[in-house]
Design a protein around this motif. Structure first.
Motif, PDB file in Angstrom:
ATOM      1  N   LEU A  89       0.810  -1.209   0.000  1.00 50.15           N
ATOM      2  CA  LEU A  89       0.000   0.000   0.000  1.00 50.15           C
ATOM      3  C   LEU A  89       0.848   1.266   0.000  1.00 50.15           C
ATOM      4  O   LEU A  89       0.406   2.313  -0.469  1.00 50.15           O
ATOM      5  N   ASP A  90       2.062   1.171   0.512  1.00 55.85           N
ATOM      6  CA  ASP A  90       2.963   2.328   0.476  1.00 55.85           C
ATOM      7  C   ASP A  90       3.284   2.733  -0.958  1.00 55.85           C
ATOM      8  O   ASP A  90       3.589   3.897  -1.230  1.00 55.85           O
ATOM      9  N   THR A  96       4.984   7.987   0.555  1.00 54.23           N
ATOM     10  CA  THR A  96       5.675   6.758   0.974  1.00 54.23           C
ATOM     11  C   THR A  96       6.222   5.920  -0.177  1.00 54.23           C
ATOM     12  O   THR A  96       6.979   4.977   0.062  1.00 54.23           O
ATOM     13  N   LYS A  97       5.869   6.245  -1.404  1.00 49.20           N
ATOM     14  CA  LYS A  97       6.258   5.359  -2.512  1.00 49.20           C
ATOM     15  C   LYS A  97       7.754   5.375  -2.796  1.00 49.20           C
ATOM     16  O   LYS A  97       8.258   4.483  -3.487  1.00 49.20           O
ATOM     17  N   THR A  98       8.469   6.359  -2.263  1.00 45.41           N
ATOM     18  CA  THR A  98       9.918   6.396  -2.462  1.00 45.41           C
ATOM     19  C   THR A  98      10.685   5.765  -1.298  1.00 45.41           C
ATOM     20  O   THR A  98      11.913   5.808  -1.264  1.00 45.41           O
ATOM     21  N   THR A 152      -6.254  -3.945  11.847  1.00 53.36           N
ATOM     22  CA  THR A 152      -7.228  -2.854  11.933  1.00 53.36           C
ATOM     23  C   THR A 152      -6.936  -1.670  11.009  1.00 53.36           C
ATOM     24  O   THR A 152      -7.861  -0.980  10.585  1.00 53.36           O
ATOM     25  N   LYS A 153      -5.682  -1.433  10.687  1.00 55.55           N
ATOM     26  CA  LYS A 153      -5.341  -0.306   9.813  1.00 55.55           C
ATOM     27  C   LYS A 153      -5.992  -0.453   8.442  1.00 55.55           C
ATOM     28  O   LYS A 153      -6.294   0.535   7.777  1.00 55.55           O
ATOM     29  N   ARG A 154      -6.260  -1.686   8.058  1.00 52.85           N
ATOM     30  CA  ARG A 154      -6.843  -1.961   6.742  1.00 52.85           C
ATOM     31  C   ARG A 154      -8.343  -2.254   6.803  1.00 52.85           C
ATOM     32  O   ARG A 154      -8.968  -2.408   5.754  1.00 52.85           O
ATOM     33  N   THR A 155      -8.886  -2.351   8.010  1.00 52.26           N
ATOM     34  CA  THR A 155     -10.276  -2.816   8.108  1.00 52.26           C
ATOM     35  C   THR A 155     -11.229  -1.905   8.877  1.00 52.26           C
ATOM     36  O   THR A 155     -12.441  -1.976   8.666  1.00 52.26           O
ATOM     37  N   ALA A 214      -6.221   6.849  -1.188  1.00 57.38           N
ATOM     38  CA  ALA A 214      -5.650   6.200  -2.367  1.00 57.38           C
ATOM     39  C   ALA A 214      -5.117   4.812  -2.049  1.00 57.38           C
ATOM     40  O   ALA A 214      -5.219   3.887  -2.863  1.00 57.38           O
ATOM     41  N   ALA A 215      -4.572   4.657  -0.841  1.00 56.80           N
ATOM     42  CA  ALA A 215      -3.979   3.379  -0.458  1.00 56.80           C
ATOM     43  C   ALA A 215      -5.011   2.408   0.115  1.00 56.80           C
ATOM     44  O   ALA A 215      -4.758   1.205   0.195  1.00 56.80           O
ATOM     45  N   GLY A 216      -6.158   2.924   0.535  1.00 57.61           N
ATOM     46  CA  GLY A 216      -7.181   2.053   1.099  1.00 57.61           C
ATOM     47  C   GLY A 216      -7.104   1.867   2.593  1.00 57.61           C
ATOM     48  O   GLY A 216      -7.803   1.013   3.162  1.00 57.61           O
ATOM     49  N   PHE A 217      -6.267   2.658   3.301  1.00 57.70           N
ATOM     50  CA  PHE A 217      -6.222   2.592   4.760  1.00 57.70           C
ATOM     51  C   PHE A 217      -7.518   3.168   5.326  1.00 57.70           C
ATOM     52  O   PHE A 217      -8.015   4.193   4.858  1.00 57.70           O
TER      53      PHE A 217
END
Length: 308
Positions: A89-90, A96-98, A152-155, A214-217
């Motif tokens: 997801l980063d 975070t993508k770099t 939990t960060k994703r749900t 964008a990442a879905g968090f």
């Protein structure tokens, strides 16, 4: 989890290749990066506060060093494993993508091993002080890596509360390193740090809401909007004010701390109330986030200055 073969992700110009073709050229700086030194240092500050407030008489330098080193290793273990788990997801977030893992500078397997080794070394170091401190470190690590990052960060938007548990552990780890047990003072320290983290991280989540979406968090501002988030920020800030003063009531600190934290707490409440009237939401989020950093720093300094 295997990397997709020759898959081009156009939105961030990242090309993933088969594992056997990957030649990650990470440096020691990349390994330092995955330990998130800012988080480590800020948590060590609160761990020292717990150690300091538990100390009666001369400071035990050996125990203090072991406590700080062990706590730092456990925290760095958690952040390294957090980077390992969130690497997919980063890739989707601008900020975070770099990082070392999403950009391919480090191999995931190496970061996983690095995180586990840090956790083992940290736990052994804390256990050399006493069992309770080591157990608290393991609880903090479990909540941060498994319950918060992996689940939990994703749900659910409750992830901030779950993350608050691990973030509130360092001061009571420092306390336990001295006392070998926990009491009402330790409970107050834990509660202050737990409550403080909610407005602190929600303000950050407001600033980064687009990235998280964008990442879905499942962060509260991204899921429920800014108005709901502002209500949560204010509610926890109001709760923080009286709880922070309980340290004075139990005789752990003096009147200088009481006056200082009362003023800081009132200022925090007023600032977060003003958020409902500010047209520039990002400006409010930035102001609230910065104030939260000042608040926790002054909380630590006032305890060190006015420990009874």
């Amino acid at each position: 989890m295997g990397a997709p073969v020759d898959q081009t992700i156009e939105n961030n110009n990242l090309i993933e290749k088969p594992a056997e073709l990957m030649k990650a050229k990470g440096t020691w700086r990349d390994y330092v990066e995955v330990t998130k030194t800012g988080i480590t240092v800020s948590n060590l500050m609160t761990a020292f506060v717990g150690f300091w407030i538990a100390t009666q008489g001369p400071l035990d330098m050996v125990t203090m060093l072991l406590a700080m080193i062990g706590t730092a290793l456990v925290i760095m273990s958690g952040t390294a494993l957090n980077n390992f788990i969130d690497r997919d997801l980063d890739m989707l977030m601008e900020r975070t993508k770099t990082r070392a893992l999403p950009s391919g500078r480090l191999e995931p397997a190496n970061v996983l091993r690095f995180g586990i080794i840090l956790g083992v070394l940290g736990t052994i170091t804390l256990a050399s002080i006493n069992v309770l401190t080591a157990v608290l470190g393991l609880v903090a690590l479990f909540f941060y890596v498994v319950v918060y990052t992996l689940w939990t960060k994703r749900t659910t938007t409750l992830n901030t509360l779950v993350g608050g548990i691990s973030g509130a552990m360092p001061p009571i780890m420092g306390y336990a390193a001295v006392k070998g047990s926990l009491d009402e003072t330790a409970l107050i320290l834990f509660t202050v740090l737990f409550i403080w983290q909610v407005p602190h991280f929600l303000a950050l989540a407001m600033r980064k809401a687009k990235d998280y979406s964008a990442a879905g968090f499942q962060m509260l501002p991204s899921v429920s909007g800014f108005k709901v988030t502002k209500r949560h920020i204010l509610s926890y800030t109001i709760a923080l004010l009286p709880v922070s003063l309980f340290l004075y009531e139990v005789g752990a600190v003096g009147i200088v701390y009481f006056i200082g934290m009362a003023l800081l707490g009132l200022g925090y409440v007023v600032l977060n109330m003003s958020g409902f009237f500010m047209k520039d939401t990002m400006k409010f989020a930035r102001m609230s986030f910065i104030y939260s950093l000042v608040y926790i720093m002054m909380f630590s300094i006032l305890i060190i200055m006015d420990h009874a």
